[in-house]
Design a protein around this motif. Structure first.
Motif, mmCIF file in Angstrom:
data_model
loop_
_atom_site.group_PDB
_atom_site.id
_atom_site.type_symbol
_atom_site.label_atom_id
_atom_site.label_comp_id
_atom_site.label_asym_id
_atom_site.label_seq_id
_atom_site.Cartn_x
_atom_site.Cartn_y
_atom_site.Cartn_z
ATOM 1 N N UNK A 1 0.706 -1.286 0.037
ATOM 2 C CA UNK A 1 0.159 -0.049 0.141
ATOM 3 C C UNK A 1 0.895 1.267 -0.013
ATOM 4 N N UNK A 2 2.000 1.311 -0.026
ATOM 5 C CA UNK A 2 2.875 2.463 0.050
ATOM 6 C C UNK A 2 3.053 3.071 -1.421
ATOM 7 N N UNK A 3 3.291 4.374 -1.507
ATOM 8 C CA UNK A 3 3.403 5.139 -2.695
ATOM 9 C C UNK A 3 4.666 4.694 -3.411
ATOM 10 N N UNK B 1 6.600 -14.304 -2.214
ATOM 11 C CA UNK B 1 6.903 -12.781 -2.550
ATOM 12 C C UNK B 1 5.289 -12.395 -3.100
ATOM 13 N N UNK B 2 4.770 -11.575 -2.626
ATOM 14 C CA UNK B 2 3.224 -11.344 -3.192
ATOM 15 C C UNK B 2 3.364 -9.795 -3.659
ATOM 16 N N UNK B 3 3.044 -9.985 -4.843
ATOM 17 C CA UNK B 3 2.979 -8.631 -5.730
ATOM 18 C C UNK B 3 1.619 -8.764 -6.325
ATOM 19 N N UNK B 4 0.637 -9.544 -5.701
ATOM 20 C CA UNK B 4 -1.003 -9.143 -6.005
ATOM 21 C C UNK B 4 -1.370 -7.745 -6.048
ATOM 22 N N UNK B 5 -2.050 -7.499 -7.144
ATOM 23 C CA UNK B 5 -2.819 -6.043 -6.961
ATOM 24 C C UNK B 5 -1.793 -5.218 -7.646
ATOM 25 N N UNK B 6 -0.708 -5.349 -8.064
ATOM 26 C CA UNK B 6 0.537 -4.614 -8.477
ATOM 27 C C UNK B 6 0.407 -4.275 -10.012
ATOM 28 N N UNK B 7 0.499 -3.091 -10.390
ATOM 29 C CA UNK B 7 0.572 -2.642 -11.693
ATOM 30 C C UNK B 7 1.892 -2.759 -12.124
ATOM 31 N N UNK C 1 -0.584 -4.403 -3.502
ATOM 32 C CA UNK C 1 -1.341 -3.295 -3.910
ATOM 33 C C UNK C 1 -0.460 -2.124 -3.917
ATOM 34 N N UNK C 2 0.617 -2.118 -4.762
ATOM 35 C CA UNK C 2 1.606 -1.200 -4.972
ATOM 36 C C UNK C 2 1.408 -0.720 -6.562
ATOM 37 N N UNK C 3 1.625 0.634 -6.596
ATOM 38 C CA UNK C 3 1.455 1.085 -8.071
ATOM 39 C C UNK C 3 2.929 1.160 -8.373
#
Length: 188
Positions: free
Chosen positions: A36-38, A84-90, A62-64
């Motif tokens: 969730x960080x920017x 390593x969890x990259x789920x929800x990442x663009x 959940x990182x952009x």
């Protein structure tokens, strides 16, 4: 370790665009959550966690990451890393993925759902020596034949369940396994 605000987002009012080697060689780091960080201003996460020998779990959900281009050696030599969890990442901006998981001998599953491949140029050694890797999920990855993929899977587990529409990636996996078997059959 749970980080609630992005480390060094600005220095003297200037946005930081590079997290290169930020946690490299962190001897006691075993778990970290950056969820969730920017990260929208970051261009490089190269070597961010490399040589963190005790690191077992990384939550980057959940990182952009859309502007991150350089992932080279991000987890290189993280021998204890299991998830390593990259789920929800663009990850649309990814260009260089060389050696991203090289030497992660204990990693079992990698899921990169946000990696589309439209900007990817290099994937050399990306999963090299991932001896325990069982599941690789890249469901949105499409590659063209100009992507450089030298020994992408060399030394990795011989029985990886790969979820990926890219024929180029599947061909590289088979080629690396063939080359490994051919070199091990040759007497020294």
């Amino acid at each position: 370790l749970r980080i609630k605000t992005a480390p060094f987002e600005y220095i003297n009012g200037i946005p930081v665009t590079n997290y290169f080697a930020m946690f490299r060689n962190a001897e006691r780091l075993q778990y970290i959550s950056l969820s969730g960080l920017n990260f929208s201003h970051i261009r490089s996460v190269g070597r961010m966690f490399s040589d963190c020998f005790l690191l077992k779990t990384v939550d980057m959900s959940n990182l952009d990451l859309s502007n991150v281009q350089d992932y080279q050696h991000m987890f290189d030599n993280c021998r204890s890393l299991r998830t390593v969890d990259f789920s929800g990442c663009n990850m649309r901006g990814a260009v260089k993925l060389d050696s991203m998981f090289y030497g992660c001998t204990d990693i079992i599953m990698i899921t990169l759902t946000g990696l589309s491949g439209e900007a990817v140029k290099t994937m050399n050694h990306m999963f090299r020596s991932c001896e325990s890797l069982r599941i690789l999920e890249l469901p949105n990855l499409t590659l063209n034949d100009s992507v450089e993929m030298k020994k992408t899977f060399y030394g990795a587990n011989k029985a990886i369940d790969i979820v990926c529409p890219s024929e180029e990636l599947m061909a590289r996996y088979l080629k690396d396994k063939y080359e490994e078997n051919s070199s091990s059959d040759t007497p020294s």
